[in-house]
Design an enzyme around this catalytic site. Structure first.
Site, PDB file in Angstrom:
ATOM      1  N   HIS A 103       0.788  -1.332  -0.013  1.00  0.00           N
ATOM      2  CA  HIS A 103       0.088   0.066   0.101  1.00  0.00           C
ATOM      3  C   HIS A 103       0.729   1.344   0.027  1.00  0.00           C
ATOM      4  CE1 HIS A 103      -3.521   2.109   0.640  1.00  0.00           C
ATOM      5  NE2 HIS A 103      -3.072   2.767   1.511  1.00  0.00           N
ATOM      6  N   HIS A 156     -10.038   2.724  -0.804  1.00  0.00           N
ATOM      7  CA  HIS A 156     -10.237   2.501   0.455  1.00  0.00           C
ATOM      8  C   HIS A 156     -11.007   1.110   0.637  1.00  0.00           C
ATOM      9  CE1 HIS A 156      -9.709   4.081   4.727  1.00  0.00           C
ATOM     10  NE2 HIS A 156      -8.731   4.025   4.242  1.00  0.00           N
ATOM     11  N   GLN A 194      -7.597   9.502  12.064  1.00  0.00           N
ATOM     12  CA  GLN A 194      -7.574  10.430  11.151  1.00  0.00           C
ATOM     13  C   GLN A 194      -7.511  11.900  11.640  1.00  0.00           C
ATOM     14  OE1 GLN A 194      -9.374   9.271   7.575  1.00  0.00           O
ATOM     15  NE2 GLN A 194      -7.719   7.978   8.778  1.00  0.00           N
TER      16      GLN A 194
END
Length: 733
Positions: A45, A91, A314
């Site tokens: 990733h 995602h 986040q």
């Protein structure tokens, strides 16, 4: 006794050879924190270790490209001192495990990629794919995932205050255990206010801003670099939790801080969190970064250095500020009610040095993490396909019934149930929102507009990854051209299965090479993107699904609709009837929905002719010669004609003599064709002829009827009503 056993290495998704490389780079055994840092930075990733060697084949430059791949988002010049920053990200894995939060934080992440460049986001689009909703075994789960993903996208975008203006939604059995959630975002930026993710200036402070760090998202990047097993649902702690209201505050605070002139570099904490932001900022600048975790704002007690470094909580950013101007940064973030703290400083030795209350817990060269990840030129054979080349025997019993069945299928039915949950008009820039060939948003600062299209076709790419990828680029460019915009740049999301399987790696390589050829031809350099591999569940991979996001530039003007506007207008087919044979029919919606089979090859593409069609329709739209324009793609001519009629004005058409059998004539998906209505057919023909493109007169618009002489006749409402209600009916079955 060593704590780093082979089992611990394997649990971090590192191979024995990769671990040996870590030992060689460090000259010693890593600590557990260091092993975790390597595992996320060397994950597929973050490192693109299976695709990087092939991504270099993609074109990335043009006169308009201000910034290409390598930063958080690409930027192109749109004139008058402004640029647009844009990118697409996936995602996928998080959205299977926790659909709402997986999709929501996907939106949050791509928005941060945009505003970390100094751009204000003005549009979001999403490309989403699920398993069939009516499957007896998996339909209930697929419906739950779809509803969760749509709710997550709507929640984050609506609360943040950015319009979701378009996208696509596709269904196929291969996405049963591995949905795809690709999110595109675009923002506007003054060309002299571009910011970079670089830790420059020895001794400058490193400042953490935004939300506090928690335990959510730990090893999210590693989880996104592995295929799913029966135990995957236990990975819920790997999925981040988002707060769009806080991110809106973070946007405003970051932009305000940037305008103080005190910010030297800025990077969002996305995949791999604090680890990625520190080492990448240092690596890009050729510097080191030293931090002490005791200064990191934390929302949970007792967090270990491993957890803090790998958390993907986040709404967090990392800034490098000019030394002595820290208070200016603190004042801005205090004003917006956000945490801000100096956690370290820039050094001159190129090292990522992590302390915990003064105790050294990690010391790794930044380049070893960000630039020295293993790069694999994995073996590849032939692309995987398990279908025949020859077509099965088939014959339609009722062409109108076939058309209705196509219009009510998952891919072609109305997606209003989805996009009506999105605010597509917030910020008042949207000129054309969901449901059209391309979204259009205006840039108030320049008096110009940007058209955007997201497109992908897994069936085409399964049959031939190289040609399928070319067709995807061509369609996205055609959509943008159909609304009158010139395609100028692209971003891509490459969704594939396990690259360690040579036949899957072959799909990826051929798709990239086909994409490169097409982007060169259509002059749409790729300014950035995302690679999502290991999209497999229990060894079953998804269809190879490269998704293209094409942006085009145009003057701000009233958009040309895709639907017929008035009766008694001439209906013309720009590009002609097209041609195909049964071999090139096996990837169509007709084959998928009605015959439930796949065979042969995708439609044949002549890129030179396709580009001429784009030029012709742009000039026709710019000259005001067409009242409506709608490209022919999924479902072919009959579906496009029906879709163009859904405002109540239909058409009676006669297709010129053709040797094609009826099923192929009405439903083949040959590219390079656009359906237009006009009050000036002679001028349309003259202009099209200038570009070497046929513009065939096929009929006239009429009220309330869709008639293809000799083949089918239907009232518009006969077609519209089932099309409009099919998705909601499937969700509530």
């Amino acid at each position: 006794m060593s704590t780093i056993t082979p089992e611990v290495v394997a649990a971090h998704s590192l191979t024995p050879d990769e671990y040996q490389k870590i030992l060689s780079l460090l000259g010693r055994e890593p600590s557990l924190t260091e092993l975790g840092i390597f595992s996320v930075m060397w994950s597929e990733h973050c490192s693109y270790k299976s695709s990087k060697v092939h991504l270099k084949k993609l074109p990335t430059r043009s006169q308009l490209v201000l910034l290409g791949p390598g930063e958080n988002a690409g930027i192109i010049d749109i004139g008058k001192g402004y640029g647009i920053a844009f990118k697409i990200e996936s995602h996928n894995h998080p959205s299977f495990i926790e659909p709402f939060q997986g999709a929501a934080t996907g939106v949050g992440g791509i928005l941060r990629d945009i505003f970390t460049m100094g751009a204000r986001p003005i549009a979001v689009l999403d490309s989403i794919r699920f398993g069939p909703l009516d499957d007896p075994q998996t339909g209930a789960r697929n419906r739950r995932i779809l509803e969760g993903v749509v709710s997550g996208i709507a929640h984050y975008g609506n609360c943040f205050g950015v319009p979701t203006v378009g996208g696509e939604c596709v269904f196929h059995k291969s996405y049963d255990g591995n949905p795809l959630v690709n999110v595109f975002a675009l923002g506007v930026i003054p060309k002299d206010k571009i910011f970079f993710g670089r830790a420059e200036g020895i001794g400058n402070p490193v400042i953490y801003v935004g939300a506090k760090t928690g335990r959510d998202g730990i090893h999210g990047a590693t989880m996104a670099s592995d295929e799913f097993t029966e135990e995957s649902k236990q990975k819920r702690p790997n999925v981040q939790m988002g707060d769009p209201f806080l991110e809106k505050l973070l946007l405003e605070a970051c932009l305000e801080a940037m305008y103080t002139g005190a910010v030297v570099g800025i990077q969002d904490m996305g995949a791999a969190g604090l680890t990625c932001s520190t080492c990448e900022m240092g690596s890009r600048a050729g510097t080191g970064v030293e931090i002490d975790l005791k200064y990191v704002p934390q929302r949970e007690t007792g967090m270990s250095p491993y957890e803090i470094m790998l958390s993907e909580s986040q709404e967090r950013m990392l800034l490098v500020a000019e030394k002595g101007r820290e208070q200016e940064i603190f004042d801005v973030f205090n004003k917006w009610g956000l945490d801000s703290a100096t956690i370290g400083f820039v050094t001159d030795d190129g090292m990522l040095r992590v302390r915990d209350h003064g105790v050294l817990v990690a010391e790794i060269n930044n380049r070893d993490l960000a630039d020295e990840a293993p790069i694999y030129n994995r073996p590849h054979t032939k692309p995987h396909r398990n279908v025949p080349m020859e077509a099965p025997a088939f014959a339609s019993a009722d062409l109108k019934a076939d058309l209705i069945q196509l219009l009510t299928s998952g891919d072609l039915c109305s997606k209003k149930w989805i996009y009506e949950q999105y605010d597509s008009m917030v910020r008042t820039n949207t000129l054309s929102g969901p449901g059209g060939d391309a979204a259009i948003v205006r840039v108030k600062e320049t008096g110009t507009s940007v058209a955007i299209s997201l497109d992908g076709n897994g069936r085409y790419c399964y049959l031939d990854p190289r040609e399928g990828a070319k067709l995807v680029v061509a369609e996205a460019c055609r959509n943008v051209s159909t609304v009158g915009a010139l395609p100028v740049a692209a971003t891509n999301n490459l969704n594939f299965g396990n690259p360690q399987r040579p036949e899957i790696m072959a799909q990826l390589v051929e798709a990239i090479e086909g994409m490169a050829d097409a982007c060169l031809h259509f002059e749409t350099p790729i300014t950035g993107g995302n690679v999502s591999l290991y999209n497999e569940t229990l060894g079953e991979g998804i269809l190879p699904t490269p998704v293209m996001g094409i942006v085009g530039l145009m003057p701000t003007q009233a958009p040309v609709p895709s639907r017929f506007q008035n009766e008694d207008r001439t209906v013309m087919l720009l590009g002609g009837i097209g041609n195909t044979d049964e071999v090139h029919f096996g990837g169509t919606q007709y084959a998928h929905v009605l015959l439930k089979q796949m065979w042969g090859l995708p439609p044949a593409l002549d890129m030179a002719f396709e580009k001429n069609v784009h030029a012709a329709i742009r000039e026709l739209v710019g000259a005001g010669l067409v009242e409506s324009a709608h490209d022919l793609s999924d479902g072919g001519f009959a579906v496009a004609l029906a879709e163009a009629s859904f405002d109540g004005i239909g058409a009676t058409v006669t297709l010129p003599g053709s040797s094609l059998r009826p099923e192929l004539l009405l439903f083949h998906e040959g590219p390079s064709r656009i359906l237009v209505s006009t009050n000036s057919p002679e001028e349309v023909s003259k202009l099209a002829d200038k570009h070497g493109v046929p513009a065939v007169i096929i009929g006239t618009t009429v009220k309330g009827q869709v008639v293809i002489e000799g083949y089918l006749r239907a009232a518009v409402e006969e077609l519209h009503q089932p099309w409009a209600t099919a998705l909601e009916s499937a969700l509530h079955a």
